[in-house]
Design a protein around this motif. Structure first.
Motif, PDB file in Angstrom:
ATOM      1  N   VAL A  74     -52.087  34.242  63.832  1.00  0.00           N
ATOM      2  CA  VAL A  74     -53.035  34.085  64.929  1.00  0.00           C
ATOM      3  C   VAL A  74     -53.785  32.774  64.686  1.00  0.00           C
ATOM      4  N   ILE A  75     -53.758  31.915  65.694  1.00  0.00           N
ATOM      5  CA  ILE A  75     -54.323  30.574  65.553  1.00  0.00           C
ATOM      6  C   ILE A  75     -55.467  30.421  66.533  1.00  0.00           C
ATOM      7  N   GLN A  76     -56.566  29.867  66.059  1.00  0.00           N
ATOM      8  CA  GLN A  76     -57.698  29.618  66.936  1.00  0.00           C
ATOM      9  C   GLN A  76     -58.064  28.138  66.892  1.00  0.00           C
ATOM     10  N   ASN A  77     -58.346  27.616  68.072  1.00  0.00           N
ATOM     11  CA  ASN A  77     -58.784  26.220  68.186  1.00  0.00           C
ATOM     12  C   ASN A  77     -59.960  26.099  69.151  1.00  0.00           C
TER      13      ASN A  77
ATOM     14  N   LYS B 288     -73.686  23.844  78.809  1.00  0.00           N
ATOM     15  CA  LYS B 288     -72.429  23.126  79.051  1.00  0.00           C
ATOM     16  C   LYS B 288     -71.252  24.063  78.777  1.00  0.00           C
ATOM     17  N   PRO B 289     -70.391  24.282  79.774  1.00  0.00           N
ATOM     18  CA  PRO B 289     -69.283  25.236  79.603  1.00  0.00           C
ATOM     19  C   PRO B 289     -68.390  24.868  78.426  1.00  0.00           C
ATOM     20  N   VAL B 290     -67.867  25.897  77.787  1.00  0.00           N
ATOM     21  CA  VAL B 290     -66.979  25.683  76.655  1.00  0.00           C
ATOM     22  C   VAL B 290     -65.847  26.714  76.715  1.00  0.00           C
ATOM     23  N   THR B 291     -64.670  26.290  76.265  1.00  0.00           N
ATOM     24  CA  THR B 291     -63.504  27.176  76.216  1.00  0.00           C
ATOM     25  C   THR B 291     -62.963  27.214  74.802  1.00  0.00           C
ATOM     26  N   LEU B 292     -62.778  28.419  74.309  1.00  0.00           N
ATOM     27  CA  LEU B 292     -62.162  28.629  73.000  1.00  0.00           C
ATOM     28  C   LEU B 292     -60.765  29.191  73.224  1.00  0.00           C
TER      29      LEU B 292
ATOM     30  N   ASP C  68     -63.942  31.805  77.817  1.00  0.00           N
ATOM     31  CA  ASP C  68     -64.763  30.828  78.502  1.00  0.00           C
ATOM     32  C   ASP C  68     -66.215  31.286  78.463  1.00  0.00           C
ATOM     33  N   ILE C  69     -67.073  30.401  78.010  1.00  0.00           N
ATOM     34  CA  ILE C  69     -68.512  30.672  78.064  1.00  0.00           C
ATOM     35  C   ILE C  69     -69.082  29.719  79.104  1.00  0.00           C
TER      36      ILE C  69
END
Lengths: 115, 115
Positions: A4-7, A17-21, A77-78
């Motif tokens: 499992v890889i997270q970036n 400010k919107p952010v996507t993980l 998405d935050i």
């Protein structure tokens, strides 16, 4: 190796400010989870997918959204991060159905800082 | 409703000491899984062991051993001859073996092993 890889591993964003993980897996597991973990606390489940079936926890704020475009990828998405959203975000997977053995496999996490 | 209690918030030992991490659970499910995960300072939760509710056989893996007692609803974890690399937060978790794919985590026990 299947994993499992997270970036990214570390993400700094500004208040509002919107952010996507992102999370990807090579395990071909049906179930994918997003957890939020704050310091000295247990992971808190935000939502999970069983295949494309989305399941939101009742107390997950509307500010948090998720997408799973295919089996391998899942996004968090935050929309408008607040200072209280600074945390470690953990993605996990597990098997389902006849192959279910119960355990989850976790990614390394993304540590989010909100300035 | 399910509940996992890890009463020990933090344990501090000196290297080579034996240490036991306690886990007590509550569930109305007749079949379930119990787990232990390790979370080192890097942040990734690492799966250590799964135990089915119908299998009360204790397990040993190297310096690690697990004692499952259904009569007392406990699933304790012992590290023999602890090492500095064992320093981490350890989480006990519980999940029904059918239906829900959502585990319940304990609050975690922080183990600090001093050289």
């Amino acid at each position: 190796d299947a994993m499992v890889i997270q970036n990214p591993r570390y993400q700094v964003t500004q208040f509002g400010k919107p952010v996507t993980l992102s999370c990807s897996q090579t395990l071909n597991h049906n179930v994918m989870y997003w957890y939020q973990q704050k310091s000295s606390q247990a992971p808190k489940l935000l939502f999970h997918y069983y295949d494309k079936d989305f399941n939101n926890e009742a107390d997950t704020p509307d500010n948090f959204q998720s997408r799973r475009p295919n089996t391998s990828f899942c996004f968090l998405d935050i929309r408008s991060p607040g200072l209280g959203d600074a945390a470690m975000y953990l993605c996990a997977t597990s098997r389902a159905g006849a192959r279910d053995r119960g355990e989850q496999f976790f990614g390394p996490g993304t540590r989010l800082t909100v300035l | 409703a399910q509940k996992v209690t890890q009463a020990q918030t933090e344990i501090s030992v000196v290297e080579k000491e034996d240490v036991t991490l306690d886990c007590v659970y509550e569930t109305r499910d007749t079949t379930y899984y119990l787990f232990w995960y390790k979370q080192p300072p890097s942040g990734e939760l690492v799966f250590l062991i799964r135990r089915n509710s119908f299998d009360e056989q204790n397990e040993i893996s190297g310096r690690y051993s697990w004692n499952f007692q259904k009569s007392t609803s406990s699933f304790n974890f012992t590290i023999t001859a602890s090492q500095v690399v064992d320093s981490a937060v350890y989480f006990c978790a519980l999940r029904p073996s059918g239906g829900s794919y959502i585990p319940t985590f304990g609050r975690g026990t922080s183990l600090i092993v001093h050289p």
